[in-house]
Design a protein around this motif. Structure first.
Motif, PDB file in Angstrom:
ATOM      1  N   ARG A   1      32.643  31.462  31.228  1.00 24.30           N
ATOM      2  CA  ARG A   1      34.049  31.158  31.530  1.00 24.30           C
ATOM      3  C   ARG A   1      34.164  30.332  32.807  1.00 24.30           C
ATOM      4  N   ASN A   2      33.398  30.705  33.823  1.00 24.00           N
ATOM      5  CA  ASN A   2      33.436  29.958  35.084  1.00 24.00           C
ATOM      6  C   ASN A   2      32.981  28.520  34.891  1.00 24.00           C
ATOM      7  N   ARG A   3      31.963  28.331  34.055  1.00 16.73           N
ATOM      8  CA  ARG A   3      31.427  26.981  33.813  1.00 16.73           C
ATOM      9  C   ARG A   3      32.423  26.135  33.013  1.00 16.73           C
ATOM     10  N   ILE A   4      33.035  26.721  31.983  1.00 11.49           N
ATOM     11  CA  ILE A   4      34.045  26.005  31.198  1.00 11.49           C
ATOM     12  C   ILE A   4      35.177  25.536  32.109  1.00 11.49           C
ATOM     13  N   ASP A   5      35.640  26.451  32.953  1.00 11.75           N
ATOM     14  CA  ASP A   5      36.758  26.121  33.841  1.00 11.75           C
ATOM     15  C   ASP A   5      36.363  25.059  34.866  1.00 11.75           C
ATOM     16  N   ALA A   6      35.143  25.160  35.378  1.00 10.20           N
ATOM     17  CA  ALA A   6      34.678  24.185  36.364  1.00 10.20           C
ATOM     18  C   ALA A   6      34.599  22.778  35.767  1.00 10.20           C
ATOM     19  N   LEU A   7      34.259  22.712  34.486  1.00  9.75           N
ATOM     20  CA  LEU A   7      34.159  21.423  33.799  1.00  9.75           C
ATOM     21  C   LEU A   7      35.513  20.929  33.300  1.00  9.75           C
ATOM     22  N   GLY A   8      36.521  21.796  33.336  1.00  7.88           N
ATOM     23  CA  GLY A   8      37.852  21.414  32.886  1.00  7.88           C
ATOM     24  C   GLY A   8      37.946  21.178  31.394  1.00  7.88           C
ATOM     25  N   LEU A   9      37.165  21.917  30.617  1.00  5.97           N
ATOM     26  CA  LEU A   9      37.124  21.723  29.171  1.00  5.97           C
ATOM     27  C   LEU A   9      37.959  22.769  28.439  1.00  5.97           C
ATOM     28  N   ASP A  10      38.399  22.402  27.243  1.00 11.14           N
ATOM     29  CA  ASP A  10      39.183  23.298  26.401  1.00 11.14           C
ATOM     30  C   ASP A  10      38.262  23.872  25.331  1.00 11.14           C
ATOM     31  N   ILE A  11      37.591  24.962  25.665  1.00 11.93           N
ATOM     32  CA  ILE A  11      36.632  25.595  24.763  1.00 11.93           C
ATOM     33  C   ILE A  11      36.991  27.067  24.615  1.00 11.93           C
ATOM     34  N   ASP A  12      37.128  27.522  23.380  1.00 11.66           N
ATOM     35  CA  ASP A  12      37.340  28.951  23.150  1.00 11.66           C
ATOM     36  C   ASP A  12      36.069  29.712  23.512  1.00 11.66           C
ATOM     37  N   LEU A  13      36.242  30.859  24.151  1.00 16.36           N
ATOM     38  CA  LEU A  13      35.112  31.732  24.471  1.00 16.36           C
ATOM     39  C   LEU A  13      35.286  33.022  23.670  1.00 16.36           C
ATOM     40  N   GLU A  14      34.418  33.185  22.699  1.00 15.19           N
ATOM     41  CA  GLU A  14      34.527  34.263  21.720  1.00 15.19           C
ATOM     42  C   GLU A  14      33.432  35.307  21.958  1.00 15.19           C
ATOM     43  N   VAL A  15      33.751  36.549  21.659  1.00 17.88           N
ATOM     44  CA  VAL A  15      32.779  37.646  21.800  1.00 17.88           C
ATOM     45  C   VAL A  15      32.749  38.432  20.503  1.00 17.88           C
ATOM     46  N   ASP A  16      31.537  38.762  20.065  1.00 19.42           N
ATOM     47  CA  ASP A  16      31.333  39.434  18.776  1.00 19.42           C
ATOM     48  C   ASP A  16      30.348  40.577  18.953  1.00 19.42           C
ATOM     49  N   GLY A  17      30.821  41.800  18.654  1.00 20.23           N
ATOM     50  CA  GLY A  17      29.918  42.948  18.648  1.00 20.23           C
ATOM     51  C   GLY A  17      30.409  44.088  19.513  1.00 20.23           C
ATOM     52  N   GLY A  18      30.803  45.167  18.879  1.00 25.69           N
ATOM     53  CA  GLY A  18      31.212  46.350  19.628  1.00 25.69           C
ATOM     54  C   GLY A  18      32.529  46.207  20.353  1.00 25.69           C
ATOM     55  N   VAL A  19      33.356  45.237  19.944  1.00 25.94           N
ATOM     56  CA  VAL A  19      34.669  45.071  20.572  1.00 25.94           C
ATOM     57  C   VAL A  19      35.636  46.070  19.938  1.00 25.94           C
ATOM     58  N   ASN A  20      36.165  46.966  20.753  1.00 20.73           N
ATOM     59  CA  ASN A  20      37.088  47.996  20.259  1.00 20.73           C
ATOM     60  C   ASN A  20      38.064  48.354  21.379  1.00 20.73           C
ATOM     61  N   ARG A  21      38.852  49.388  21.181  1.00 24.96           N
ATOM     62  CA  ARG A  21      39.878  49.735  22.170  1.00 24.96           C
ATOM     63  C   ARG A  21      39.273  50.143  23.509  1.00 24.96           C
ATOM     64  N   GLU A  22      38.038  50.628  23.498  1.00 25.84           N
ATOM     65  CA  GLU A  22      37.390  51.060  24.736  1.00 25.84           C
ATOM     66  C   GLU A  22      36.781  49.888  25.517  1.00 25.84           C
ATOM     67  N   THR A  23      36.311  48.858  24.816  1.00 32.37           N
ATOM     68  CA  THR A  23      35.599  47.754  25.480  1.00 32.37           C
ATOM     69  C   THR A  23      36.441  46.501  25.654  1.00 32.37           C
ATOM     70  N   VAL A  24      37.560  46.419  24.948  1.00 33.68           N
ATOM     71  CA  VAL A  24      38.289  45.153  24.874  1.00 33.68           C
ATOM     72  C   VAL A  24      38.766  44.652  26.232  1.00 33.68           C
ATOM     73  N   GLN A  25      39.232  45.524  27.101  1.00 28.98           N
ATOM     74  CA  GLN A  25      39.785  45.049  28.372  1.00 28.98           C
ATOM     75  C   GLN A  25      38.711  44.440  29.264  1.00 28.98           C
ATOM     76  N   SER A  26      37.517  45.018  29.253  1.00 29.10           N
ATOM     77  CA  SER A  26      36.441  44.458  30.075  1.00 29.10           C
ATOM     78  C   SER A  26      36.012  43.085  29.555  1.00 29.10           C
ATOM     79  N   VAL A  27      36.066  42.902  28.244  1.00 26.47           N
ATOM     80  CA  VAL A  27      35.705  41.623  27.641  1.00 26.47           C
ATOM     81  C   VAL A  27      36.731  40.549  28.008  1.00 26.47           C
TER      82      VAL A  27
END
Length: 220
Positions: free
Chosen positions: A162-188
């Protein structure tokens, strides 16, 4: 700059006996993308679906088809998945020697290009690819099966990307896959992800719960 969070339910956790119906149900429940996991039994230890299934699902939803190719070699199949109705085609950094060429191929077919990193693959391997990318997918489990537990070390990787995308000023979605649920979602989300793949967390409880599950993941 992180945009509004999008939910991409993985149909790997859907009822395969009625996939079209399941896709329509999560679409109606508020899914932003439809995540389609393609596995070959070679690159990952499981076999799922091919381009014909993607094609058969296309009439069931106008939402973005977020197609994740966990296959190697991947290049010979790019065109078939593009023709089947994929909107985003994501390939693995580990799946071939000429990733830059693969990403160019995807874009040449009028599709958005994504790249995925397995848990052990560092984000530094993306350094000369950012300008070719529309989406980066961080695997927070080892790919191959649904329902696995989140690997917390991947939060550092998400934040670094995320820091690198922002530093480059690019419009790139950052997606996460695996174990995303109500307990982990906020940290992601806090680490910088804006697209969340959620299989078990979306489909748990059946169709009557899909809208509630998606809202919970969005913090609504």
């Amino acid at each position: 700059m992180t945009s509004a969070v999008k939910i991409s339910p993985s149909i790997l956790s859907a009822d395969f006996s009625k996939l079209g119906e399941e896709v329509r149900a999560v679409d109606a429940a508020g899914a932003d993308y439809i995540h389609i996991d393609v596995m070959d039994g070679h690159f990952v230890p499981n076999i799922t679906i091919g381009p014909d299934v993607v094609k058969s699902l296309r009439p069931h939803s106008a939402k973005v088809f977020d197609v994740h190719l966990m296959i190697a070699p991947v290049d010979p199949y790019i065109e078939a998945f593009a023709e089947a109705g994929s909107d985003i085609i994501t390939v693995h950094q580990e799946a071939g020697a000429h990733t830059h060429r693969t990403l160019q191929k995807i874009r040449s077919l009028g599709k958005k290009a994504g790249i995925s990193l397995n848990p052990a693959t560092p984000e530094t391997t993306l350094e000369y690819l950012y300008e070719e990318l529309d989406l980066i997918l961080v695997m927070s489990v080892n790919p191959g099966f649904g329902g696995q537990s989140f690997i917390s070390s991947q939060l550092r990787k998400i934040e670094a990307i995320r820091n690198r995308i922002d530093a480059l000023g690019l419009d790139i979605d950052l997606e996460v896959d695996g174990g995303v649920n109500r307990e982990t979602v906020q940290s992601v989300i806090s680490a910088g992800a804006n697209v969340l793949v959620a299989g078990s967390a979306t489909f748990k409880g059946g169709p009557s719960k899909y809208a509630e599950n998606i809202k919970a993941l969005k913090g609504q």
